[in-house]
Scaffold this active site. Structure first.
Site, PDB file in Angstrom:
ATOM      1  N   GLU A  12      52.421  22.323  46.297  1.00  0.00           N
ATOM      2  CA  GLU A  12      53.130  23.449  45.683  1.00  0.00           C
ATOM      3  C   GLU A  12      54.309  22.973  44.833  1.00  0.00           C
ATOM      4  OE1 GLU A  12      52.532  26.743  45.485  1.00  0.00           O
ATOM      5  OE2 GLU A  12      50.611  26.252  46.383  1.00  0.00           O
ATOM      6  N   CYS A  47      43.534  35.060  33.261  1.00  0.00           N
ATOM      7  CA  CYS A  47      44.687  35.772  32.685  1.00  0.00           C
ATOM      8  C   CYS A  47      45.698  34.724  32.213  1.00  0.00           C
ATOM      9  CB  CYS A  47      45.298  36.703  33.738  1.00  0.00           C
ATOM     10  SG  CYS A  47      46.430  37.911  33.027  1.00  0.00           S
ATOM     11  N   CYS A  89      37.503  39.406  33.706  1.00  0.00           N
ATOM     12  CA  CYS A  89      38.524  39.696  34.723  1.00  0.00           C
ATOM     13  C   CYS A  89      38.052  40.804  35.681  1.00  0.00           C
ATOM     14  CB  CYS A  89      39.806  40.141  34.015  1.00  0.00           C
ATOM     15  SG  CYS A  89      41.086  40.607  35.178  1.00  0.00           S
ATOM     16  N   CYS A 139      43.387  47.640  34.029  1.00  0.00           N
ATOM     17  CA  CYS A 139      44.549  46.866  33.554  1.00  0.00           C
ATOM     18  C   CYS A 139      45.183  47.600  32.372  1.00  0.00           C
ATOM     19  CB  CYS A 139      44.105  45.475  33.132  1.00  0.00           C
ATOM     20  SG  CYS A 139      45.425  44.554  32.338  1.00  0.00           S
TER      21      CYS A 139
END
Ligand code: SF4
Length: 367
Positions: free
Chosen positions: A37, A192, A202, A208
């Site tokens: 991360e 995206c 998507c 959206c």
């Protein structure tokens, strides 16, 4: 679309199209997830994979990382940029080892107090490696949510940031939360995307708002900036001896390139020869200016003017070696971490020496 439908659509898409074979997804311990991360902050997966594997083969556990020299950590980070991440990683490993007996805390509040771990990174560590439900809100998730809801205003504004966290909280399911979090990261990274999102692929396209209003490219809003980015200029001095060794100095732990090895930096406006005598006690016999180039930092742009300097034969240059000053040969292994512009200059220097050695061997062969 209700929040449950949004979440279900993401989970179904992830099972078919998400990324399931990333190195940190195998044996996802808190240590392995945490390192991944931190490396993934501001950096793409394709760049991180090799760095991650090298790093993990060197530091198998939080204990081995906590016992390492910072130079070793920065050395493995060289080229990945944003070096504060590596310094924080090292410091954080020492805190976890000494204060938490080598175990990562299992809640957002304590994790977020550790160096380099924010709320979103804490959420990723908890959900991916500890089975604790916690939302994430990294750059990819922000982009998906701001577009899906057509949220105006920059995510750096506190009201927008709060709304995004509320949405992230609301969409994160009670079960399958780690798959959902990975799905959001993957959707942002592969569909995206910042430029040219492939909305036709998507799973949440039909609801959206940005897509339906043909405004995907508008989101997320960027931070309002009234001021131009500051610009700075500096000299980097490639000071060499007659045996082609270069002076490397270790930069102070804080500030740009903190803790990395670099060529000495001479402020603009200074007379370079005088500066070398006053600050390094070195007499310079020859100066060669190389073409300037630019390097971008988060908060300013730096123009670097490299200068190749040869020191006079009478210098007793060995005297000045210490823990933060060494004479380095470009063919040797690096002494620790170096910043990208220093690496660029070393590559050029190596090219110069390789060419001159080729020339020398040709002359020797024909003589
Ligand atoms: Fe992003 Fe397009 Fe999906 Fe909207 S439809 S979330 S803009 S990829």
């Amino acid at each position: 679309m209700k929040s449950q439908n949004f979440t279900e659509a993401l989970l179904s898409w992830y099972r078919l199209h998400g990324r399931h074979d990333l190195p940190w997804q195998k044996d996802p311990t808190p240590y392995r997830v945490w390192v991944s991360e931190i490396m993934l902050q501001q950096t793409q997966v394709s760049t991180v994979i090799d760095y991650y594997q090298r790093f993990m083969s060197q530091f198998l556990s939080v204990k081995s990382l906590s016992e390492a020299e910072l130079d070793q950590v920065l050395g493995l980070w060289s080229g990945l940029g944003y070096y504060a991440r590596a310094r924080n990683l090292h410091r954080c490993a020492q805190i976890i080892f000494t204060q938490y007996h080598g175990e990562f805390p299992n809640n957002v509040d304590q994790l977020s107090e550790l160096p380099g771990i924010g709320r979103s990174t804490a959420g990723a560590i908890l959900s991916f490696s500890m089975g604790v439900r916690a939302p994430i809100l990294d750059g990819n998730v922000k982009r998906v949510l701001t577009r899906y809801h057509a949220i105006e205003g920059s995510p750096s504004e506190s009201a927008v940031n709060k709304r995004l966290w509320d949405l992230a909280e609301c969409y994160t399911p009670n079960k399958n939360f780690s798959e959902y979090n990975q799905a959001m990261m993957d959707l942002g990274a592969t569909i995206c995307t910042r430029r040219n999102p492939t909305c036709q692929q998507c799973p949440v396209m039909s609801d959206c708002r940005a897509f339906n209003e043909s405004r995907a490219h508008e989101f997320p809003y960027s931070k309002k900036s009234k001021r131009l980015r500051p610009k700075k200029t500096t000299h980097l001095l490639m000071i060499k001896t007659s045996s082609d060794e270069f002076l490397f100095v270790k930069r102070p732990p804080m500030g740009i390139w903190g803790g990395l090895w670099s060529f000495p930096e001479c402020p603009m406006g200074e007379d370079i020869k005088t500066w070398c005598v006053q600050h390094l006690h070195l007499d310079i016999s020859n100066i060669e200016h190389w073409p300037a180039f630019n390097h971008t930092f988060t908060h300013f742009d730096l123009t670097i003017q490299p200068v190749l300097l040869t020191i006079s034969a009478q210098n007793n240059y060995r005297m000045m070696e210490s823990s933060d000053k060494i004479w380095y040969k470009v063919s040797e292994p690096l002494p620790g971490g170096i910043a990208a512009p220093v690496s660029q200059l070393l590559t050029k220097l190596k090219g110069v020496y390789d060419r001159s050695h080729d020339l020398l061997s040709k002359i020797t062969e024909t003589s």
